[in-house]
Design a protein around this motif. Structure first.
Motif, PDB file in Angstrom:
ATOM      1  N   VAL A  53      54.847  18.640  73.559  1.00 57.25           N
ATOM      2  CA  VAL A  53      53.916  17.519  73.488  1.00 57.25           C
ATOM      3  C   VAL A  53      53.933  16.931  72.088  1.00 57.25           C
ATOM      4  O   VAL A  53      53.525  17.595  71.130  1.00 57.25           O
ATOM      5  CB  VAL A  53      52.472  17.955  73.836  1.00 57.25           C
ATOM      6  N   ASP A  54      54.404  15.698  71.975  1.00 53.70           N
ATOM      7  CA  ASP A  54      54.340  14.967  70.705  1.00 53.70           C
ATOM      8  C   ASP A  54      53.110  14.078  70.768  1.00 53.70           C
ATOM      9  O   ASP A  54      53.178  12.906  71.139  1.00 53.70           O
ATOM     10  CB  ASP A  54      55.604  14.136  70.505  1.00 53.70           C
ATOM     11  N   VAL A  55      51.958  14.628  70.431  1.00 52.50           N
ATOM     12  CA  VAL A  55      50.706  13.895  70.606  1.00 52.50           C
ATOM     13  C   VAL A  55      50.659  12.614  69.775  1.00 52.50           C
ATOM     14  O   VAL A  55      50.302  11.552  70.295  1.00 52.50           O
ATOM     15  CB  VAL A  55      49.499  14.806  70.307  1.00 52.50           C
ATOM     16  N   PRO A  56      51.024  12.637  68.477  1.00 43.95           N
ATOM     17  CA  PRO A  56      50.967  11.383  67.719  1.00 43.95           C
ATOM     18  C   PRO A  56      51.849  10.286  68.314  1.00 43.95           C
ATOM     19  O   PRO A  56      51.542   9.099  68.172  1.00 43.95           O
ATOM     20  CB  PRO A  56      51.461  11.793  66.324  1.00 43.95           C
ATOM     21  N   GLY A  57      52.922  10.680  68.990  1.00 44.49           N
ATOM     22  CA  GLY A  57      53.832   9.692  69.561  1.00 44.49           C
ATOM     23  C   GLY A  57      53.361   9.089  70.867  1.00 44.49           C
ATOM     24  O   GLY A  57      53.995   8.145  71.375  1.00 44.49           O
ATOM     25  N   LEU A  58      52.263   9.595  71.431  1.00 45.27           N
ATOM     26  CA  LEU A  58      51.779   9.084  72.716  1.00 45.27           C
ATOM     27  C   LEU A  58      50.964   7.804  72.579  1.00 45.27           C
ATOM     28  O   LEU A  58      50.762   7.089  73.559  1.00 45.27           O
ATOM     29  CB  LEU A  58      50.927  10.150  73.415  1.00 45.27           C
ATOM     30  N   GLY A  59      50.444   7.536  71.387  1.00 47.62           N
ATOM     31  CA  GLY A  59      49.640   6.336  71.196  1.00 47.62           C
ATOM     32  C   GLY A  59      48.224   6.460  71.716  1.00 47.62           C
ATOM     33  O   GLY A  59      47.619   5.458  72.097  1.00 47.62           O
ATOM     34  N   VAL A  60      47.672   7.672  71.734  1.00 48.24           N
ATOM     35  CA  VAL A  60      46.316   7.891  72.244  1.00 48.24           C
ATOM     36  C   VAL A  60      45.356   8.048  71.069  1.00 48.24           C
ATOM     37  O   VAL A  60      45.758   8.204  69.916  1.00 48.24           O
ATOM     38  CB  VAL A  60      46.257   9.132  73.160  1.00 48.24           C
ATOM     39  N   ASP A  61      44.059   8.016  71.375  1.00 48.79           N
ATOM     40  CA  ASP A  61      43.035   8.176  70.341  1.00 48.79           C
ATOM     41  C   ASP A  61      42.564   9.623  70.227  1.00 48.79           C
ATOM     42  O   ASP A  61      42.342  10.126  69.128  1.00 48.79           O
ATOM     43  CB  ASP A  61      41.846   7.269  70.646  1.00 48.79           C
ATOM     44  N   PHE A  62      42.371  10.261  71.364  1.00 50.71           N
ATOM     45  CA  PHE A  62      41.921  11.657  71.388  1.00 50.71           C
ATOM     46  C   PHE A  62      42.769  12.446  72.377  1.00 50.71           C
ATOM     47  O   PHE A  62      43.147  11.933  73.442  1.00 50.71           O
ATOM     48  CB  PHE A  62      40.459  11.763  71.821  1.00 50.71           C
ATOM     49  N   TYR A  63      43.024  13.710  72.033  1.00 52.81           N
ATOM     50  CA  TYR A  63      43.778  14.608  72.909  1.00 52.81           C
ATOM     51  C   TYR A  63      43.086  15.962  72.854  1.00 52.81           C
ATOM     52  O   TYR A  63      43.156  16.668  71.848  1.00 52.81           O
ATOM     53  CB  TYR A  63      45.226  14.711  72.433  1.00 52.81           C
ATOM     54  N   ALA A  64      42.372  16.318  73.916  1.00 52.50           N
ATOM     55  CA  ALA A  64      41.618  17.573  73.972  1.00 52.50           C
ATOM     56  C   ALA A  64      42.442  18.649  74.680  1.00 52.50           C
ATOM     57  O   ALA A  64      43.133  18.359  75.662  1.00 52.50           O
ATOM     58  CB  ALA A  64      40.294  17.359  74.698  1.00 52.50           C
ATOM     59  N   PHE A  65      42.338  19.884  74.200  1.00 46.55           N
ATOM     60  CA  PHE A  65      43.133  20.955  74.805  1.00 46.55           C
ATOM     61  C   PHE A  65      42.416  22.289  74.699  1.00 46.55           C
ATOM     62  O   PHE A  65      41.453  22.446  73.938  1.00 46.55           O
ATOM     63  CB  PHE A  65      44.522  21.037  74.157  1.00 46.55           C
ATOM     64  N   ALA A  66      42.910  23.243  75.480  1.00 39.84           N
ATOM     65  CA  ALA A  66      42.283  24.559  75.586  1.00 39.84           C
ATOM     66  C   ALA A  66      42.982  25.581  74.701  1.00 39.84           C
ATOM     67  O   ALA A  66      44.191  25.488  74.462  1.00 39.84           O
ATOM     68  CB  ALA A  66      42.312  25.030  77.039  1.00 39.84           C
ATOM     69  N   GLY A  67      42.224  26.576  74.255  1.00 39.35           N
ATOM     70  CA  GLY A  67      42.828  27.678  73.520  1.00 39.35           C
ATOM     71  C   GLY A  67      43.228  28.823  74.421  1.00 39.35           C
ATOM     72  O   GLY A  67      44.197  29.537  74.156  1.00 39.35           O
ATOM     73  N   GLN A  68      42.498  29.029  75.530  1.00 35.64           N
ATOM     74  CA  GLN A  68      42.679  30.234  76.343  1.00 35.64           C
ATOM     75  C   GLN A  68      43.762  30.122  77.403  1.00 35.64           C
ATOM     76  O   GLN A  68      44.089  31.112  78.047  1.00 35.64           O
ATOM     77  CB  GLN A  68      41.352  30.625  77.018  1.00 35.64           C
ATOM     78  N   GLY A 127      39.271  25.997  71.623  1.00 31.78           N
ATOM     79  CA  GLY A 127      40.030  24.810  71.982  1.00 31.78           C
ATOM     80  C   GLY A 127      40.217  23.928  70.771  1.00 31.78           C
ATOM     81  O   GLY A 127      39.881  24.306  69.643  1.00 31.78           O
ATOM     82  N   GLY A 128      40.741  22.734  71.009  1.00 29.58           N
ATOM     83  CA  GLY A 128      40.979  21.812  69.908  1.00 29.58           C
ATOM     84  C   GLY A 128      40.896  20.379  70.367  1.00 29.58           C
ATOM     85  O   GLY A 128      40.988  20.070  71.563  1.00 29.58           O
ATOM     86  N   LEU A 129      40.711  19.485  69.407  1.00 35.35           N
ATOM     87  CA  LEU A 129      40.660  18.050  69.670  1.00 35.35           C
ATOM     88  C   LEU A 129      41.485  17.349  68.614  1.00 35.35           C
ATOM     89  O   LEU A 129      41.147  17.375  67.427  1.00 35.35           O
ATOM     90  CB  LEU A 129      39.214  17.543  69.641  1.00 35.35           C
ATOM     91  N   TRP A 130      42.592  16.732  69.054  1.00 36.03           N
ATOM     92  CA  TRP A 130      43.397  15.906  68.148  1.00 36.03           C
ATOM     93  C   TRP A 130      42.786  14.519  68.100  1.00 36.03           C
ATOM     94  O   TRP A 130      42.406  13.952  69.137  1.00 36.03           O
ATOM     95  CB  TRP A 130      44.840  15.831  68.646  1.00 36.03           C
ATOM     96  N   ALA A 131      42.668  13.945  66.898  1.00 36.91           N
ATOM     97  CA  ALA A 131      42.071  12.623  66.731  1.00 36.91           C
ATOM     98  C   ALA A 131      42.990  11.748  65.887  1.00 36.91           C
ATOM     99  O   ALA A 131      43.497  12.177  64.847  1.00 36.91           O
ATOM    100  CB  ALA A 131      40.696  12.735  66.070  1.00 36.91           C
ATOM    101  N   SER A 132      43.195  10.530  66.343  1.00 34.24           N
ATOM    102  CA  SER A 132      44.025   9.577  65.612  1.00 34.24           C
ATOM    103  C   SER A 132      43.296   9.085  64.367  1.00 34.24           C
ATOM    104  O   SER A 132      42.095   9.332  64.175  1.00 34.24           O
ATOM    105  CB  SER A 132      44.354   8.378  66.503  1.00 34.24           C
ATOM    106  N   GLU A 133      43.998   8.352  63.514  1.00 34.70           N
ATOM    107  CA  GLU A 133      43.367   7.797  62.317  1.00 34.70           C
ATOM    108  C   GLU A 133      42.229   6.857  62.701  1.00 34.70           C
ATOM    109  O   GLU A 133      41.155   6.873  62.093  1.00 34.70           O
ATOM    110  CB  GLU A 133      44.407   7.061  61.475  1.00 34.70           C
ATOM    111  N   ARG A 134      42.458   6.052  63.729  1.00 28.23           N
ATOM    112  CA  ARG A 134      41.401   5.166  64.207  1.00 28.23           C
ATOM    113  C   ARG A 134      40.170   5.960  64.630  1.00 28.23           C
ATOM    114  O   ARG A 134      39.032   5.611  64.277  1.00 28.23           O
ATOM    115  CB  ARG A 134      41.916   4.337  65.391  1.00 28.23           C
ATOM    116  N   ALA A 135      40.412   7.040  65.369  1.00 31.93           N
ATOM    117  CA  ALA A 135      39.298   7.851  65.854  1.00 31.93           C
ATOM    118  C   ALA A 135      38.533   8.494  64.704  1.00 31.93           C
ATOM    119  O   ALA A 135      37.299   8.560  64.717  1.00 31.93           O
ATOM    120  CB  ALA A 135      39.813   8.925  66.808  1.00 31.93           C
TER     121      ALA A 135
END
Length: 414
Positions: A207-222, A232-240
């Motif tokens: 998963v190349d999250v920055p390359g998807l063009g999304v604002d938030f990407y939530a995911f699980a740790g378990q 878990g974790g939450l990826w956030a773009s610069e805009r976000a």
């Protein structure tokens, strides 16, 4: 049949030895919770022991944990192809989604677009938003639909009041990989926020999250990252990081916060960390992902799990009376099917009683879902496919008194 990456006998043997749960059963439910690695469990026990013996209230121990949180963010950034500053720690995928869905400045009559195949972890927060802000929710059909048609459905659903588009990267129902980048481009063109549920993707596929063009990407740790539950974790773009409204706030999200109501938020994803965390779990999550990245090798793990899943799907598709719901040309590591004459729960019960195979059902579809991991060996999957083939030619009653099967593994190179 898809080719498997050449297995290193020592590596595969070490992997399974480090995951004791793989010896206790045929582990086919990582999509719910993956097996916990011994290194992660040891790190958690070590910290728990320190907390018991020395306490948790002194500033040095807190400062140490702040460093451990930073290490966890850095580790989680690896499978995302992101930067540590883009990652916030959360308690689950749903925790991150709840934060992300409150990013827009919602007004009554605004619209959110999603699909008809989303997990309750996303649907629940959406329904709460609808009731709170009097929003309109639009469902785009995704079940049994080609990617181009899904993208077109989203395009037609977008309107002047659309503030949010949210969907899963990998559907929890069928394991289909969704055209996220194409959908994100459409949403961004109209100024809508894009939120992705990555519960069944991070750690399972590349998963190349920055390359998807999304604002938030939530995911699980378990799940596919094999960490402890409650992580878990939450990826956030610069805009976000700079423009999104915070869904929750607290001490953790501020660089400085005083009783005179003066506060300075973090200028990165840490602003979405509202609460404190269970320290041993954060350390365990970082150790699990570090083990995956540095000792197992994420590229090898992803390639092997995907190849095993595709091979399993192909063989199941040839079973008489079996309906494969997973699109083989667009699949990740989940394999979902229905077996004629059998309720899904009955299939899972036979797999458990005869093979000690742990799978799960998708209740709304009366379907069985197998989560294929890089740690599964071919002998296990051969036994599962063979047993399902036997079931296809019999009734549930015929299996009520059959004894358990014994799996003969050819060796560590399987």
């Amino acid at each position: 049949m898809p080719s498997l990456p050449e297995p290193d006998a020592a590596l595969l043997g070490a992997v399974r030895e480090a995951l004791p749960a793989t010896a206790a059963s045929i582990y086919l439910n990582t999509g719910t919770a993956g097996p916990l690695p011994l290194p992660a469990a040891a790190a958690m026990r070590e910290l728990e022991d320190l907390e018991v013996r020395l306490g948790r209230a002194d500033m040095p121990s807190w400062d140490e944990f702040v460093e451990r949180m930073a290490e966890a963010r850095a580790t989680l950034a690896v499978p995302l192809h992101g930067r540590p500053s883009e990652v916030a720690l959360t308690h689950s995928t749903t925790d991150g989604l709840n934060q992300a869905l409150l990013a827009p400045d919602w007004k009554p009559g605004d619209e959110a677009v999603t699909t008809d195949q989303e997990h309750p972890g996303l649907l629940g927060p959406l329904l709460a938003l609808r009731d709170r802000f009097d929003l309109r929710l639009t469902l785009v059909r995704a079940a049994g639909v080609e990617p181009a048609a899904i993208v077109d459905g989203v395009r037609r659903a977008l309107g002047p009041r659309t503030r949010l588009v949210c969907l899963s990267h990998v559907l929890w129902t069928t394991g289909e990989v969704m055209p996220v980048a194409e959908i994100a481009a459409l949403a961004q063109a109209v100024g809508a926020w894009v939120v992705v549920d990555g519960a069944q993707s991070v750690g399972a596929i590349d998963v190349d999250v920055p390359g998807l063009g999304v604002d938030f990407y939530a995911f699980a740790g378990q799940k596919w990252l094999l960490g402890p539950e409650g992580t878990g974790g939450l990826w956030a773009s610069e805009r976000a990081c700079f423009e999104a409204h915070q869904g929750a706030a607290g001490y953790q999200g501020y660089e400085h916060l005083a009783t005179d109501l003066q506060g300075e938020r973090f200028g990165d994803a840490r602003r979405f960390e509202a609460t404190t965390f269970h320290r041993p779990s954060i350390v365990g999550l970082a150790r699990s992902v570090g083990w995956l990245a540095m000792q197992v090798g994420l590229p090898w793990a992803v390639q092997r799990a995907t190849a095993l899943a595709r091979s399993t799907a192909e063989r199941l598709a040839a079973v008489p009376g079996l309906e494969l719901l997973t699109p083989r040309e667009r699949m990740a590591t989940l394999v979902t099917f229905r077996l004629a004459g059998w309720p899904a729960e009955g299939v899972c019960e036979v797999l458990a009683s005869r093979l000690q195979a742990v799978a799960r059902t998708i209740p709304d579809r009366d379907a069985v879902r197998l989560s294929i991991g890089f740690f599964n060996d071919t002998a296990e999957l051969d036994a599962v496919v063979g047993l399902i083939g036997e079931m296809a030619g019999a009734t549930p009653a015929a299996f009520e008194r059959r004894p358990p099967l014994v799996i003969v593994r050819p060796g560590p190179t399987a």
